[in-house]
Design a protein around this motif. Structure first.
Motif, PDB file in Angstrom:
ATOM      1  N   TYR A   1       0.823  -1.198   0.000  1.00 48.54           N
ATOM      2  CA  TYR A   1       0.000   0.000   0.000  1.00 48.54           C
ATOM      3  C   TYR A   1       0.864   1.259   0.000  1.00 48.54           C
ATOM      4  O   TYR A   1       1.907   1.318   0.651  1.00 48.54           O
ATOM      5  CB  TYR A   1      -0.901   0.043   1.234  1.00 48.54           C
TER       6      TYR A   1
ATOM      7  N   LEU B   1      -2.496   6.734  -1.315  1.00 43.74           N
ATOM      8  CA  LEU B   1      -3.566   5.768  -1.563  1.00 43.74           C
ATOM      9  C   LEU B   1      -4.694   6.030  -0.586  1.00 43.74           C
ATOM     10  O   LEU B   1      -4.470   6.073   0.627  1.00 43.74           O
ATOM     11  CB  LEU B   1      -3.055   4.330  -1.363  1.00 43.74           C
ATOM     12  N   HIS B   2      -5.903   6.209  -1.107  1.00 42.94           N
ATOM     13  CA  HIS B   2      -7.051   6.361  -0.217  1.00 42.94           C
ATOM     14  C   HIS B   2      -7.410   5.012   0.393  1.00 42.94           C
ATOM     15  O   HIS B   2      -7.286   3.959  -0.253  1.00 42.94           O
ATOM     16  CB  HIS B   2      -8.250   6.929  -0.971  1.00 42.94           C
TER      17      HIS B   2
ATOM     18  N   ASP C   1      -9.508   2.686  -1.609  1.00 45.45           N
ATOM     19  CA  ASP C   1      -8.831   1.974  -2.689  1.00 45.45           C
ATOM     20  C   ASP C   1      -7.968   0.838  -2.173  1.00 45.45           C
ATOM     21  O   ASP C   1      -7.756  -0.163  -2.880  1.00 45.45           O
ATOM     22  CB  ASP C   1      -8.007   2.956  -3.518  1.00 45.45           C
TER      23      ASP C   1
ATOM     24  N   THR D   1      -1.179   1.882  -5.288  1.00 48.91           N
ATOM     25  CA  THR D   1      -1.002   3.315  -5.094  1.00 48.91           C
ATOM     26  C   THR D   1      -1.861   4.066  -6.100  1.00 48.91           C
ATOM     27  O   THR D   1      -2.381   3.478  -7.046  1.00 48.91           O
ATOM     28  CB  THR D   1       0.469   3.723  -5.321  1.00 48.91           C
ATOM     29  N   ASP D   2      -1.982   5.372  -5.906  1.00 51.84           N
ATOM     30  CA  ASP D   2      -2.723   6.149  -6.901  1.00 51.84           C
ATOM     31  C   ASP D   2      -1.840   6.380  -8.136  1.00 51.84           C
ATOM     32  O   ASP D   2      -0.711   5.882  -8.223  1.00 51.84           O
ATOM     33  CB  ASP D   2      -3.305   7.427  -6.303  1.00 51.84           C
TER      34      ASP D   2
ATOM     35  N   ASN E   1       2.178   1.743 -10.198  1.00 47.13           N
ATOM     36  CA  ASN E   1       1.091   0.782  -9.956  1.00 47.13           C
ATOM     37  C   ASN E   1       0.704  -0.026 -11.196  1.00 47.13           C
ATOM     38  O   ASN E   1      -0.347  -0.675 -11.208  1.00 47.13           O
ATOM     39  CB  ASN E   1      -0.141   1.494  -9.391  1.00 47.13           C
TER      40      ASN E   1
ATOM     41  N   TRP F   1      -6.916  -4.156 -10.938  1.00 49.53           N
ATOM     42  CA  TRP F   1      -7.382  -3.112 -10.027  1.00 49.53           C
ATOM     43  C   TRP F   1      -6.959  -1.752 -10.553  1.00 49.53           C
ATOM     44  O   TRP F   1      -5.918  -1.620 -11.205  1.00 49.53           O
ATOM     45  CB  TRP F   1      -6.767  -3.322  -8.640  1.00 49.53           C
ATOM     46  N   LYS F   2      -7.735  -0.744 -10.298  1.00 52.99           N
ATOM     47  CA  LYS F   2      -7.313   0.632 -10.538  1.00 52.99           C
ATOM     48  C   LYS F   2      -7.934   1.510  -9.467  1.00 52.99           C
ATOM     49  O   LYS F   2      -9.026   1.212  -8.957  1.00 52.99           O
ATOM     50  CB  LYS F   2      -7.706   1.115 -11.931  1.00 52.99           C
ATOM     51  N   PRO F   3      -7.260   2.594  -9.087  1.00 52.64           N
ATOM     52  CA  PRO F   3      -7.776   3.429  -8.003  1.00 52.64           C
ATOM     53  C   PRO F   3      -9.010   4.212  -8.429  1.00 52.64           C
ATOM     54  O   PRO F   3      -9.050   4.774  -9.530  1.00 52.64           O
ATOM     55  CB  PRO F   3      -6.608   4.367  -7.689  1.00 52.64           C
TER      56      PRO F   3
ATOM     57  N   ARG G   1      -9.757   6.816  -6.834  1.00 54.60           N
ATOM     58  CA  ARG G   1      -9.231   8.168  -6.636  1.00 54.60           C
ATOM     59  C   ARG G   1      -7.835   8.194  -7.237  1.00 54.60           C
ATOM     60  O   ARG G   1      -6.856   7.935  -6.540  1.00 54.60           O
ATOM     61  CB  ARG G   1      -9.211   8.536  -5.159  1.00 54.60           C
TER      62      ARG G   1
END
Length: 307
Positions: A171, A209-210, A213, A233-234, A284, A293-295, A297
């Motif tokens: 993360y 990273l929120h 997410d 990560t974003d 990422n 996966w993708k953020p 945010r």
């Protein structure tokens, strides 16, 4: 599937229990005795300290999980006892992980998903690194070197566990409710009070990273068949010179004062000085392409300091 979430009262573990249940999984929440009252709503709650090998083995056996999720840290102690929080977290990443791997195998689990961190890379190479970059196990600060060595041991244990498919989610720096970067968090309080200066240049890169997410990445990690290490990560690794002034404005605090870079370790502590001056960001791409996966945010600009 039957899923056990270890560290179910944590900032990621608690919402993850709910997210997995919404997907139809039967979820057991593993908590310590002292945290039982904070356990999330789960299909069952099992109680054990991960550092107690026998108790953990019994708790995991009772849950009979197919997948075990390792979200164990002691970072809840950070505000009151930073040194103790890092020392206890290092034990959970080494001894606790070894106990959890052993218990998962004995209970017949087939998969283990573990939380790691995306900001443990050695500060060499470009400003943004992938998962193959070496970890900073020889950092000049003894505390950070010990933290990174514990991270390396966690990853070794998870990925090398016989009969368990291992996934490590590294993360980024977490923000959102319950984190140090939330409006009520310790970092936010220092920034609002003008006690978080910016070292000259502010070239250290942070990948944020929120929390939402982080949870969203753990769900496909549980459900898929992929293995390996993934930066979660974003999409916008950012130098301190960009994110720290933005964060201060969002919080309604004063602009961070600039200080000579060589004074930063004394004023901020070694790790924070490293974060703001020499740290590398995390790419990422692998999580996007392999984990799917993708953020939600994609940039910290949309929420850092807003909640």
């Amino acid at each position: 599937m039957r899923v056990l979430v270890a560290g179910a009262t944590g900032v990621v573990g608690q919402p993850l229990v709910g997210a997995l249940r919404e997907r139809g999984h039967r979820v057991s929440a593993l908590v310590r005795e002292g945290s039982r009252e904070r356990a999330p709503e789960a299909d069952e709650v099992v109680v054990a300290d991960a550092l107690d090998r026998e108790a953990l083995s019994a708790a995991v056996a009772a849950a009979r999980p197919e997948v075990v999720v390792h979200q164990l840290t002691a970072l809840r102690l950070l505000r009151d006892d930073p040194a103790g929080a890092f020392a206890q977290t290092a034990r959970l990443r080494t001894e606790g992980t070894a106990h959890l791997v052993e218990a998962a195998r004995a209970a017949g689990a087939r998969r283990l998903v573990a939380q790691s961190i995306a900001f443990a890379a050695a500060p060499a190479g470009g400003p943004v690194l992938d998962e193959d970059a070496p970890l900073y196990t020889d950092a000049p600060d003894p505390g950070w070197a010990a933290t990174v060595r514990a991270v390396a041991e966690l990853e070794r244990l998870v990925l090398g566990a016989q009969d368990l498919a291992g996934v490590v989610l590294r993360y980024g720096t977490l923000y959102g409710a319950g984190t140090a970067y939330a409006r009520t968090g310790g970092t936010a309080q220092r920034v609002r009070a003008g006690r978080f200066p910016l070292p000259e240049g502010g070239a250290g890169v942070t990948s944020f990273l929120h929390v939402d997410d982080a949870v969203a990445a753990a769900v496909p990690a549980v459900e898929s068949h992929v293995t390996g290490v993934f930066h979660v990560t974003d999409d916008e690794p950012a130098p301190a010179a960009q994110w720290l002034p933005h964060y201060a404005r969002t919080l309604g605090g004063p602009p961070p004062r600039t200080v000579p870079a060589d004074l930063a370790p004394r004023l901020l502590g070694w790790f924070t000085a490293h974060q703001l001056t020499t740290a590398r960001g995390a790419a990422n791409d692998r999580a996007r392409t392999v984990l799917g996966w993708k953020p939600s945010r994609p940039t910290w600009r949309d929420g850092l300091g807003a909640e």
